[in-house]
Scaffold this motif. Structure first.
Motif, PDB file in Angstrom:
ATOM      1  N   UNK A 286       0.835  -1.206   0.000  1.00  0.00           N
ATOM      2  CA  UNK A 286       0.000   0.000   0.000  1.00  0.00           C
ATOM      3  C   UNK A 286       0.863   1.248   0.000  1.00  0.00           C
ATOM      4  N   UNK A 287       1.849   1.254   0.875  1.00  0.00           N
ATOM      5  CA  UNK A 287       2.732   2.413   0.988  1.00  0.00           C
ATOM      6  C   UNK A 287       3.436   2.695  -0.335  1.00  0.00           C
TER       7      UNK A 287
ATOM      8  N   UNK B  16       2.314   7.205  -6.601  1.00  0.00           N
ATOM      9  CA  UNK B  16       1.331   8.166  -7.097  1.00  0.00           C
ATOM     10  C   UNK B  16       1.463   9.529  -6.440  1.00  0.00           C
ATOM     11  N   UNK B  17       2.605   9.791  -5.800  1.00  0.00           N
ATOM     12  CA  UNK B  17       2.860  11.058  -5.103  1.00  0.00           C
ATOM     13  C   UNK B  17       1.829  11.359  -4.020  1.00  0.00           C
ATOM     14  N   UNK B  18       1.399  10.331  -3.326  1.00  0.00           N
ATOM     15  CA  UNK B  18       0.466  10.472  -2.212  1.00  0.00           C
ATOM     16  C   UNK B  18       1.239  10.185  -0.931  1.00  0.00           C
ATOM     17  N   UNK B  19       1.074  11.071   0.047  1.00  0.00           N
ATOM     18  CA  UNK B  19       1.739  10.835   1.343  1.00  0.00           C
ATOM     19  C   UNK B  19       1.094   9.640   2.031  1.00  0.00           C
TER      20      UNK B  19
ATOM     21  N   UNK C  48      -5.256  13.142  14.844  1.00  0.00           N
ATOM     22  CA  UNK C  48      -5.504  14.585  14.908  1.00  0.00           C
ATOM     23  C   UNK C  48      -4.317  15.371  14.354  1.00  0.00           C
ATOM     24  N   UNK C  49      -3.110  14.977  14.742  1.00  0.00           N
ATOM     25  CA  UNK C  49      -1.907  15.650  14.219  1.00  0.00           C
ATOM     26  C   UNK C  49      -1.813  15.511  12.703  1.00  0.00           C
ATOM     27  N   UNK C  50      -2.098  14.332  12.209  1.00  0.00           N
ATOM     28  CA  UNK C  50      -2.046  14.089  10.772  1.00  0.00           C
ATOM     29  C   UNK C  50      -3.051  14.970  10.031  1.00  0.00           C
TER      30      UNK C  50
ATOM     31  N   UNK D 229      -6.474  15.632   1.032  1.00  0.00           N
ATOM     32  CA  UNK D 229      -7.453  14.576   1.314  1.00  0.00           C
ATOM     33  C   UNK D 229      -6.800  13.446   2.105  1.00  0.00           C
ATOM     34  N   UNK D 230      -7.597  12.741   2.860  1.00  0.00           N
ATOM     35  CA  UNK D 230      -7.110  11.643   3.683  1.00  0.00           C
ATOM     36  C   UNK D 230      -7.973  10.415   3.426  1.00  0.00           C
ATOM     37  N   UNK D 231      -7.328   9.285   3.266  1.00  0.00           N
ATOM     38  CA  UNK D 231      -8.016   8.008   3.203  1.00  0.00           C
ATOM     39  C   UNK D 231      -7.618   7.265   4.458  1.00  0.00           C
ATOM     40  N   UNK D 232      -8.583   6.955   5.283  1.00  0.00           N
ATOM     41  CA  UNK D 232      -8.327   6.237   6.524  1.00  0.00           C
ATOM     42  C   UNK D 232      -8.804   4.806   6.303  1.00  0.00           C
TER      43      UNK D 232
END
Length: 104
Positions: free
Chosen positions: A8-9, A15-18, A38-40, A48-51
């Protein structure tokens, strides 16, 4: 679980996604885990964030605990994550998180 994490990482980095990993210790969400999320989220609020996690359970519990600590209604938050995880598992996992509204 570590399974699949490196793949995944690498896909995300390609794809230049953190990519960030918040290790979770089990079925009960800790304050440390909520603080890490919260810090993230506040480190770059426009990104955008994918959790996610393998089953969706830990991700849903972590999100629910964060929402409650930020003052979201506990019952409404449980209703929102109930389609992802059994509500009987939600309450014990987030029971230690009072909302900011409840603390005042």
């Amino acid at each position: 679980a570590e399974e699949g994490r490196s793949e995944d990482e690498q896909r995300l980095r390609d794809g230049n996604v953190r990519y960030h990993n918040i290790p979770m210790s089990g079925a009960v969400v800790s304050e440390k885990e909520v603080a890490a999320l919260q810090r993230l989220l506040t480190s770059d609020p426009t990104s955008p964030v994918v959790l996610h996690c393998a089953s969706g359970n830990r991700a849903a519990l972590l999100w629910a605990a964060l929402q409650i600590t930020q003052g979201a209604d506990r019952a409404a938050t449980i209703d929102q994550v109930a389609p992802i995880i059994n509500s009987e598992a939600i309450v014990p996992a987030i029971n230690g998180f009072p909302s900011t509204a409840q603390q005042q």
